[in-house]
Design a protein around this motif. Sequence first.
Motif, PDB file in Angstrom:
ATOM      1  N   SER A  29       0.859  -1.185   0.000  1.00 14.59           N
ATOM      2  CA  SER A  29       0.000   0.000   0.000  1.00 14.59           C
ATOM      3  C   SER A  29       0.895   1.235   0.000  1.00 14.59           C
ATOM      4  N   PHE A  30       0.316   2.359  -0.359  1.00 18.94           N
ATOM      5  CA  PHE A  30       1.041   3.624  -0.385  1.00 18.94           C
ATOM      6  C   PHE A  30       0.051   4.735  -0.106  1.00 18.94           C
ATOM      7  N   VAL A  31       0.562   5.928   0.101  1.00 17.25           N
ATOM      8  CA  VAL A  31      -0.299   7.088   0.313  1.00 17.25           C
ATOM      9  C   VAL A  31      -0.285   7.917  -0.970  1.00 17.25           C
ATOM     10  N   ASP A  32      -1.455   8.082  -1.535  1.00 23.52           N
ATOM     11  CA  ASP A  32      -1.616   8.859  -2.758  1.00 23.52           C
ATOM     12  C   ASP A  32      -1.850  10.320  -2.400  1.00 23.52           C
ATOM     13  N   VAL A  33      -1.503  11.210  -3.300  1.00 22.89           N
ATOM     14  CA  VAL A  33      -1.772  12.635  -3.164  1.00 22.89           C
ATOM     15  C   VAL A  33      -2.984  12.950  -4.022  1.00 22.89           C
ATOM     16  N   LEU A  34      -3.950  13.639  -3.417  1.00 22.40           N
ATOM     17  CA  LEU A  34      -5.136  14.079  -4.141  1.00 22.40           C
ATOM     18  C   LEU A  34      -5.085  15.595  -4.266  1.00 22.40           C
ATOM     19  N   ILE A  35      -5.223  16.078  -5.466  1.00 21.41           N
ATOM     20  CA  ILE A  35      -5.263  17.514  -5.714  1.00 21.41           C
ATOM     21  C   ILE A  35      -6.657  17.837  -6.218  1.00 21.41           C
ATOM     22  N   ASP A  36      -7.373  18.604  -5.418  1.00 23.42           N
ATOM     23  CA  ASP A  36      -8.782  18.902  -5.717  1.00 23.42           C
ATOM     24  C   ASP A  36      -9.564  17.610  -5.951  1.00 23.42           C
ATOM     25  N   GLY A  37      -9.228  16.586  -5.167  1.00 23.70           N
ATOM     26  CA  GLY A  37      -9.915  15.305  -5.247  1.00 23.70           C
ATOM     27  C   GLY A  37      -9.404  14.378  -6.335  1.00 23.70           C
ATOM     28  N   ARG A  38      -8.476  14.834  -7.165  1.00 25.68           N
ATOM     29  CA  ARG A  38      -7.922  14.004  -8.249  1.00 25.68           C
ATOM     30  C   ARG A  38      -6.638  13.327  -7.806  1.00 25.68           C
ATOM     31  N   SER A  39      -6.544  12.048  -8.034  1.00 26.42           N
ATOM     32  CA  SER A  39      -5.410  11.234  -7.630  1.00 26.42           C
ATOM     33  C   SER A  39      -4.198  11.469  -8.527  1.00 26.42           C
ATOM     34  N   MET A  40      -3.059  11.799  -7.897  1.00 26.57           N
ATOM     35  CA  MET A  40      -1.808  11.910  -8.658  1.00 26.57           C
ATOM     36  C   MET A  40      -1.437  10.551  -9.260  1.00 26.57           C
ATOM     37  N   HIS A  41      -1.679   9.494  -8.511  1.00 23.51           N
ATOM     38  CA  HIS A  41      -1.373   8.152  -9.015  1.00 23.51           C
ATOM     39  C   HIS A  41      -2.156   7.883 -10.297  1.00 23.51           C
ATOM     40  N   GLU A  42      -3.435   8.210 -10.296  1.00 21.68           N
ATOM     41  CA  GLU A  42      -4.253   7.999 -11.497  1.00 21.68           C
ATOM     42  C   GLU A  42      -3.803   8.907 -12.644  1.00 21.68           C
ATOM     43  N   MET A  43      -3.463  10.157 -12.319  1.00 25.87           N
ATOM     44  CA  MET A  43      -3.043  11.099 -13.367  1.00 25.87           C
ATOM     45  C   MET A  43      -1.748  10.649 -14.045  1.00 25.87           C
ATOM     46  N   LEU A  44      -0.871   9.987 -13.271  1.00 32.15           N
ATOM     47  CA  LEU A  44       0.459   9.633 -13.782  1.00 32.15           C
ATOM     48  C   LEU A  44       0.684   8.133 -13.883  1.00 32.15           C
ATOM     49  N   LYS A  45      -0.378   7.364 -13.782  1.00 31.60           N
ATOM     50  CA  LYS A  45      -0.306   5.899 -13.762  1.00 31.60           C
ATOM     51  C   LYS A  45       0.416   5.297 -14.972  1.00 31.60           C
ATOM     52  N   LYS A  46       0.252   5.893 -16.123  1.00 29.22           N
ATOM     53  CA  LYS A  46       0.842   5.329 -17.335  1.00 29.22           C
ATOM     54  C   LYS A  46       2.374   5.323 -17.296  1.00 29.22           C
ATOM     55  N   HIS A  47       2.967   6.070 -16.354  1.00 31.78           N
ATOM     56  CA  HIS A  47       4.426   6.112 -16.229  1.00 31.78           C
ATOM     57  C   HIS A  47       4.953   5.032 -15.293  1.00 31.78           C
ATOM     58  N   GLU A  48       4.050   4.190 -14.799  1.00 36.73           N
ATOM     59  CA  GLU A  48       4.389   3.007 -13.999  1.00 36.73           C
ATOM     60  C   GLU A  48       5.226   3.341 -12.770  1.00 36.73           C
ATOM     61  N   ARG A  49       4.790   4.350 -12.045  1.00 34.52           N
ATOM     62  CA  ARG A  49       5.409   4.767 -10.797  1.00 34.52           C
ATOM     63  C   ARG A  49       4.306   4.984  -9.770  1.00 34.52           C
ATOM     64  N   ILE A  50       4.677   4.936  -8.485  1.00 33.94           N
ATOM     65  CA  ILE A  50       3.715   5.209  -7.422  1.00 33.94           C
ATOM     66  C   ILE A  50       4.235   6.368  -6.570  1.00 33.94           C
TER      67      ILE A  50
END
Length: 149
Positions: A29-50
């Motif tokens: 598990s990890f702690v995601d950052v949400l900016i205005d409710g949007r997940s950084m992990h989801e925004m940058l998921k295609k780069h295969e990093r957490i």
Amino acid sequence: MRKIHHFQTKRVYPSPDSNDHPFGDKSQSFVDVLIDGRSMHEMLKKHERIPCFGWGIQQFQQQNIDYFLLDELHPYLYHRYPLMVCSWCGDEDCGFISVLVEREGDLVTWQEFRIEPDDRSLPLGPFTFTWDEYERELRNTYTANERSR
């Protein structure tokens, strides 16, 4: 006038059959950052990093918090910090996504997101947060890691 964004963190528990960690430990598990409710992990998921928060050994956790609270400069990136890292080890040699972090009074701004070591720009940000909210949420990423054990 700068837009002030809402900064929040949230623990993420990927399911073992998900592709949230295509090359990493699917139980981590990890702690995601949400900016205005949007997940950084989801925004940058295609780069295969957490996100670098909420997992790993205590020293790794504290160092990341110190970087993002601007208590410590990165040894070669200076005011840029690795935000999204390898899900196996967090090592910068595996590649990462960095962000420039600057504080001006009671505001902190994330801008100039880059894929490293390629030094390629990502069309994301800038994001400005209130320092109090930002600091509280980042400090909680460490306690979130402690609570999850």
